[in-house]
Write an enzyme that holds these catalytic residues in place. Structure first.
Site, PDB file in Angstrom:
ATOM      1  CG  HIS A 288      49.583   5.770  35.539  1.00 37.51           C
ATOM      2  ND1 HIS A 288      48.397   4.786  35.344  1.00 37.51           N
ATOM      3  CD2 HIS A 288      49.683   6.085  34.297  1.00 37.51           C
ATOM      4  CE1 HIS A 288      48.013   4.665  34.084  1.00 37.51           C
ATOM      5  NE2 HIS A 288      48.523   5.716  33.244  1.00 37.51           N
TER       6      HIS A 288
ATOM      7  CG  ASP B 137      53.917  12.118  32.855  1.00 40.96           C
ATOM      8  OD1 ASP B 137      53.570  12.393  31.696  1.00 40.96           O
ATOM      9  OD2 ASP B 137      53.471  11.901  33.939  1.00 40.96           O
TER      10      ASP B 137
ATOM     11  CD  GLN C  97      52.154   4.223  30.960  1.00 38.82           C
ATOM     12  OE1 GLN C  97      51.194   4.375  30.492  1.00 38.82           O
ATOM     13  NE2 GLN C  97      53.123   3.562  30.066  1.00 38.82           N
TER      14      GLN C  97
HETATM   15  N1  NVA Z   1      51.091  12.489  34.820  1.00 36.74           N
HETATM   16  C1  NVA Z   1      50.106  12.293  33.883  1.00 36.74           C
HETATM   17  C2  NVA Z   1      49.916  10.814  33.464  1.00 36.74           C
HETATM   18  C3  NVA Z   1      48.969  10.830  32.261  1.00 36.74           C
HETATM   19  C4  NVA Z   1      48.788   9.381  31.658  1.00 36.74           C
HETATM   20  C5  NVA Z   1      48.448  12.799  34.553  1.00 36.74           C
HETATM   21  O1  NVA Z   1      48.364  12.224  35.585  1.00 36.74           O
HETATM   22  O2  NVA Z   1      48.094  13.526  33.882  1.00 36.74           O
HETATM   23  N1   CP Z   2      49.560   6.752  29.410  1.00 39.96           N
HETATM   24  C1   CP Z   2      48.228   6.715  29.638  1.00 39.96           C
HETATM   25  O1   CP Z   2      47.799   6.212  31.015  1.00 39.96           O
HETATM   26  O2   CP Z   2      47.514   7.406  28.823  1.00 39.96           O
HETATM   27  P1   CP Z   2      45.926   7.874  28.672  1.00 39.96           P
HETATM   28  O3   CP Z   2      45.876   9.082  29.676  1.00 39.96           O
HETATM   29  O4   CP Z   2      45.637   8.378  27.309  1.00 39.96           O
HETATM   30  O5   CP Z   2      45.182   6.829  29.186  1.00 39.96           O
END
Ligand code: NVA
Ligand code: CP
Length: 321
Positions: A132, A240, A135
């Protein structure tokens, strides 16, 4: 379009480019605060493809391209032919003929790679099961902004150097070795950060991501079991959810496996006295973080969420230039 750049992983930028993105993101934050228009990319069209849910990524990218003078085309899981099995490589080639850039949020990282391979416009990873990067870009902007404002780390009058400030701090990750943990590992490798992660058995970060960061990078990266060891004396504490998107069936098993991995006041007490708490959101209070910590004075999660907008604007200016 021969020399297009993508942003699938933090390794797609150099340390110098990363620092420039953070500096520009900070400028853009200021410009927005003082209501100075900054439509630097008029007429650019950005496609946003979502195969998973989103609040922040969806809204921040849509607002970002609009404020840069461009336009977003948003496609959810069931809006496009992707949901009915159209190959990603066909989608990539068609979208490239309409749009100047494509952001995609999906499951397997190989889907984003395939999209980037076939697209002739820049592709941005808006989250995969593996990484990600948007982020963590915003997270490190938040760290930089917070610590230059609250602590003097450079001689008066000089512009604090992004990498120098980030390297002067020590980082901890507590919880699942998921896409966010993997991306923190990339950041530590790329920028030379000191990062300690505490993850329970069976929920370790991706071994290839770790091996690449240790081989290509110059960070100090350690993975341990004990959350108290990971946070001890550290300045930035991140966590997270225990069950990411796509892991819904594992929620109960994960709740049991992650006992003791919630970030609460007692755990934060072991961090540096000026430590900040980060969480990409959405958060589950009472699981990976206590209400007291996320709502408390160390929490920087709202600026962190806001910075998605500024950091992605900087990214879009760079990729869509
Ligand atoms: N680790 C989480 C991040 C969400 C922004 C997911 O992948 O659901
Ligand atoms: N942190 C993040 O990516 O949030 P969303 O899943 O709401 O996009």
């Amino acid at each position: 379009m021969g020399n297009k750049r993508d942003f699938l992983s933090l390794w797609d930028v150099t340390e110098t480019e990363f620092a420039a993105l953070i500096r520009r993101a900070e400028e853009l934050r200021f410009l927005r605060q003082v209501r100075t228009p900054h439509a630097t990319r008029p007429g650019r069209v950005l496609a946003l493809i979502f195969e998973k849910a989103s609040t922040r990524t969806r809204v921040s990218f849509e607002v970002a391209i609009w404020e840069l003078g461009g336009h977003a085309v948003v496609m959810g899981r069931n809006d496009s032919q992707l949901g009915r099995g159209e190959p990603i490589k066909d989608t990539a080639r068609v979208m490239s003929r309409y749009c100047h850039g494509i952001m995609v949020r999906t499951f397997g990282h190989e889907r984003v790679r395939e999209l980037a391979d076939y697209a002739t416009v820049p592709v941005i990873n808006g989250l995969t099961d593996l990484l990600h990067p948007c982020q963590v870009l915003a997270d490190l902007q938040t760290v930089y902004a917070h610590f230059i404002e609250h602590e003097t780390r450079t001689p008066a009058g000089s512009v604090p150097d992004v990498v120098q400030v980030l390297r002067s701090l020590r980082y901890a990750w507590v919880g699942d070795g998921n896409n966010m943990a993997n991306t923190w590992i990339e950041a530590a490798g790329l920028l030379g950060l000191d990062l300690m992660l505490a993850c329970p058995a069976g929920y370790q970060p991706n071994p290839d991501v770790l091996e690449t960061a240790l081989r290509k990078g110059h960070g100090r990266i350690q993975v341990v079991r004990d959350p108290r060891e990971a946070v001890a004396g550290r300045h930035v504490i991140s966590t997270d959810v225990f069950a990411s998107m796509g892991k819904e069936e594992e929620v109960e098993a994960r709740r049991r496996a992650f006992v003791g991995y919630g970030v609460d006041r007692a755990l934060m007490a072991g961090a540096d006295g000026k430590a900040i708490f980060l969480h990409c959101l959405p958060a589950h209070r009472g699981e990976e973080v206590s209400d007291e910590v996320i709502e408390g004075p160390a929490s920087q999660v709202w600026l962190e969420a806001e910075n998605r907008l500024h950091a992605q604007k900087a990214l879009l200016e760079w990729l869509l230039s």
